[in-house]
Design an enzyme around this catalytic site. Structure first.
Site, mmCIF file in Angstrom:
data_model
loop_
_atom_site.group_PDB
_atom_site.id
_atom_site.type_symbol
_atom_site.label_atom_id
_atom_site.label_comp_id
_atom_site.label_asym_id
_atom_site.label_seq_id
_atom_site.Cartn_x
_atom_site.Cartn_y
_atom_site.Cartn_z
ATOM 1 C CE LYS A 163 -5.562 -8.992 15.295
ATOM 2 N NZ LYS A 163 -5.156 -8.520 13.980
ATOM 3 C CB VAL A 211 -0.016 1.850 9.549
ATOM 4 C CG1 VAL A 211 -0.578 1.922 8.139
ATOM 5 C CG2 VAL A 211 0.253 0.403 9.930
HETATM 6 P P1 NAD Z 1 0.166 2.050 16.356
HETATM 7 O O1 NAD Z 1 -0.233 1.637 17.724
HETATM 8 O O2 NAD Z 1 1.594 2.085 15.976
HETATM 9 O O3 NAD Z 1 -0.422 3.528 16.031
HETATM 10 C C1 NAD Z 1 -1.726 3.926 16.299
HETATM 11 C C2 NAD Z 1 -1.679 5.444 16.502
HETATM 12 O O4 NAD Z 1 -3.007 5.927 16.534
HETATM 13 C C3 NAD Z 1 -1.000 5.863 17.804
HETATM 14 O O5 NAD Z 1 -0.052 6.869 17.534
HETATM 15 C C4 NAD Z 1 -2.160 6.365 18.659
HETATM 16 O O6 NAD Z 1 -1.771 7.392 19.546
HETATM 17 C C5 NAD Z 1 -3.103 6.891 17.590
HETATM 18 N N1 NAD Z 1 -4.490 6.956 17.990
HETATM 19 C C6 NAD Z 1 -5.230 6.004 18.605
HETATM 20 N N2 NAD Z 1 -6.485 6.451 18.795
HETATM 21 C C7 NAD Z 1 -6.529 7.701 18.289
HETATM 22 C C8 NAD Z 1 -7.542 8.690 18.199
HETATM 23 N N3 NAD Z 1 -8.768 8.482 18.666
HETATM 24 N N4 NAD Z 1 -7.239 9.871 17.622
HETATM 25 C C9 NAD Z 1 -6.011 10.099 17.144
HETATM 26 N N5 NAD Z 1 -4.992 9.201 17.204
HETATM 27 C C10 NAD Z 1 -5.259 8.023 17.776
HETATM 28 O O7 NAD Z 1 -0.676 1.113 15.388
HETATM 29 P P2 NAD Z 1 -0.368 0.775 13.866
HETATM 30 O O8 NAD Z 1 0.431 -0.459 13.791
HETATM 31 O O9 NAD Z 1 0.079 2.011 13.165
HETATM 32 O O10 NAD Z 1 -1.843 0.392 13.360
HETATM 33 C C11 NAD Z 1 -2.822 1.400 13.169
HETATM 34 C C12 NAD Z 1 -4.149 0.744 12.818
HETATM 35 O O11 NAD Z 1 -4.002 -0.045 11.622
HETATM 36 C C13 NAD Z 1 -4.679 -0.222 13.900
HETATM 37 O O12 NAD Z 1 -6.089 -0.197 13.882
HETATM 38 C C14 NAD Z 1 -4.200 -1.580 13.409
HETATM 39 O O13 NAD Z 1 -5.024 -2.629 13.904
HETATM 40 C C15 NAD Z 1 -4.369 -1.396 11.905
HETATM 41 N N6 NAD Z 1 -3.519 -2.290 11.126
HETATM 42 C C16 NAD Z 1 -2.170 -2.266 11.304
HETATM 43 C C17 NAD Z 1 -1.367 -3.100 10.547
HETATM 44 C C18 NAD Z 1 0.136 -3.093 10.685
HETATM 45 O O14 NAD Z 1 0.816 -3.637 9.800
HETATM 46 N N7 NAD Z 1 0.684 -2.458 11.719
HETATM 47 C C19 NAD Z 1 -1.952 -3.972 9.608
HETATM 48 C C20 NAD Z 1 -3.339 -3.953 9.426
HETATM 49 C C21 NAD Z 1 -4.114 -3.099 10.205
#
Ligand code: NAD
Length: 366
Positions: A89, A189
């Site tokens: 990472k 996601v």
């Molecule tokens: P993102 O930043 O696009 O979205 C995250 C969302 O969660 C945001 O809208 C944020 O406002 C909301 N959020 C954060 N904390 C919160 C809380 N306490 N209560 C309610 N809402 C909250 O991120 P993403 O790319 O959608 O990824 C989401 C999660 O999935 C992350 O943990 C990321 O590490 C994991 N992930 C993502 C991918 C990918 O392909 N993007 C792959 C594997 C894992």
């Protein structure tokens, strides 16, 4: 007496040893304001792969901890997905004030290139396709560029398959129609997971820190919106954490009123013991690095220029892999998180790729 700075260093080495990290790299570039860290957990099965975060960290120590913590999860994810990669990472500390984002990413690309292919980067929180394009001007070891695209839809598809699998296992239901899902986080996601669930006839309760994202989900999917603090107590069949990590902890677990946890967030368990706590409460937990592996599969196979149908087939397989894990965990009466950790550690310790993986890897890189 040890000066406080040395104490921090000792903590860093202890963190590395406890996570089983191979090495940790730092780079600075005064011209662009770059301050970046690359944590390589393992290269035993192949080049280490994992996303790059661009976040305003409160301290150097926070950034180091984040990189180390997430790198191990990437190794486990790659091992269980059968990918010929180790995990890593990267984090870039967001410079204070105005800065030239493209120049920052170009400097980061130079940093990656110096590692000679030990690390392949990709998108993560705070980074986007344009950043990957800038990195690609300096190194070949980058995915998620304009050519390959955004992994989030593949992650969401894997999570959707995983939710279906958990519902079949726990509730004996083969359809998601009418299944109640409490979904936390409507980002790249989470919003796509919500869309897939809505199309399958599920009933959604959603929350996000961003009101506009909630409003979009209410309008597009007829979702019910709750305040972020209330999502854990929502009575539902599935709780789907798609926001940030460490949301399954001593505070939240007693509040949960769902029999299944299946979401995309990385590092959902605040500590390993919380997986056992869920098991004791009879809650079926889909281990995060297994259910959210769709994005990594997309990144790794795209980098190896695999055909789109191979990527899609492997993402669809996530449901079946979870099903097998759930059955084995039941048979052994053990926590799914413990079983998944053991499996991943065994694969990494064995070190070598299976003959099938070697053939697949060789074919893909030609
Ligand atoms: P993102 O930043 O696009 O979205 C995250 C969302 O969660 C945001 O809208 C944020 O406002 C909301 N959020 C954060 N904390 C919160 C809380 N306490 N209560 C309610 N809402 C909250 O991120 P993403 O790319 O959608 O990824 C989401 C999660 O999935 C992350 O943990 C990321 O590490 C994991 N992930 C993502 C991918 C990918 O392909 N993007 C792959 C594997 C894992």
């Amino acid at each position: 007496m040890i000066p406080s700075r040395c104490k921090e260093d000792l903590v860093m080495f202890a963190q590395m040893e406890s996570a089983g990290l191979e090495d940790l790299h730092f780079a600075t570039d005064p011209n662009t304001g770059l301050r970046a860290i690359i944590a390589i957990h393992s290269t035993v099965r192949g080049p280490a792969i994992g996303g790059c975060r661009l976040i305003a960290y409160a301290s150097d120590a926070d950034a180091i901890t984040d990189a180390i913590r997430l790198a191990r999860g990437m190794s486990y994810k790659a091992a269980l997905a059968g990918l010929p990669h180790g995990g890593a990472k990267a984090v870039i500390m967001q410079p204070a004030g105005d800065y030239d984002r493209r120049a920052l990413m170009v400097a980061f690309g130079q940093f990656i290139d110096k590692l000679g292919g030990r690390y392949i980067t990709a998108m993560d929180s705070g980074t986007q396709v344009q950043d990957m394009d800038a990195i690609a001007t300096r190194t070949h070891w980058v995915s998620c560029t304009s050519r390959t695209g955004n992994p989030s839809p593949s992650t969401a598809l894997g999570v959707f398959e995983g939710i279906g699998s958990a519902v079949r296992h726990k509730l004996g239901r083969h359809s998601l129609c009418g299944i109640r899902v409490a979904l936390q986080g409507l980002g790249h996601v989470g919003f796509e997971v919500a869309r897939l669930l809505h199309e399958a006839g599920a009933q959604l309760t959603v929350c996000d820190l961003d009101e506009q994202r909630c409003a979009r989900a209410v309008q597009a999917f007829g979702a019910r919106r709750v305040d972020p603090g209330d999502i854990y107590g929502v009575e539902a069949d599935v709780f789907s954490p798609c926001g940030l990590g460490a949301v399954l902890n001593d505070d939240s677990i007693p509040k949960l009123r769902s029999g299944i946890i299946a979401g995309s967030a990385n590092n959902q368990l605040a500590e390993e013991r919380h997986g056992e706590m869920l098991h004791q409460r009879g809650i079926l937990y889909a281990p995060d690095y297994l259910i959210n592996a769709g994005g990594l599969v997309f990144v790794a196979l795209n980098h190896a220029r695999a055909p789109a149908q191979d990527i899609s087939a492997k993402v669809h397989q996530i449901g079946a892999e979870l099903q097998a894990l759930f059955r084995q965990a039941d048979a052994l009466d053990t926590a799914t998180s413990l079983l998944a950790d053991q499996r991943a550690e065994t694969i990494i310790a064995a070190g070598v790729q299976t003959a099938g993986e070697c053939r697949e890897s060789a074919a893909n890189t030609q």
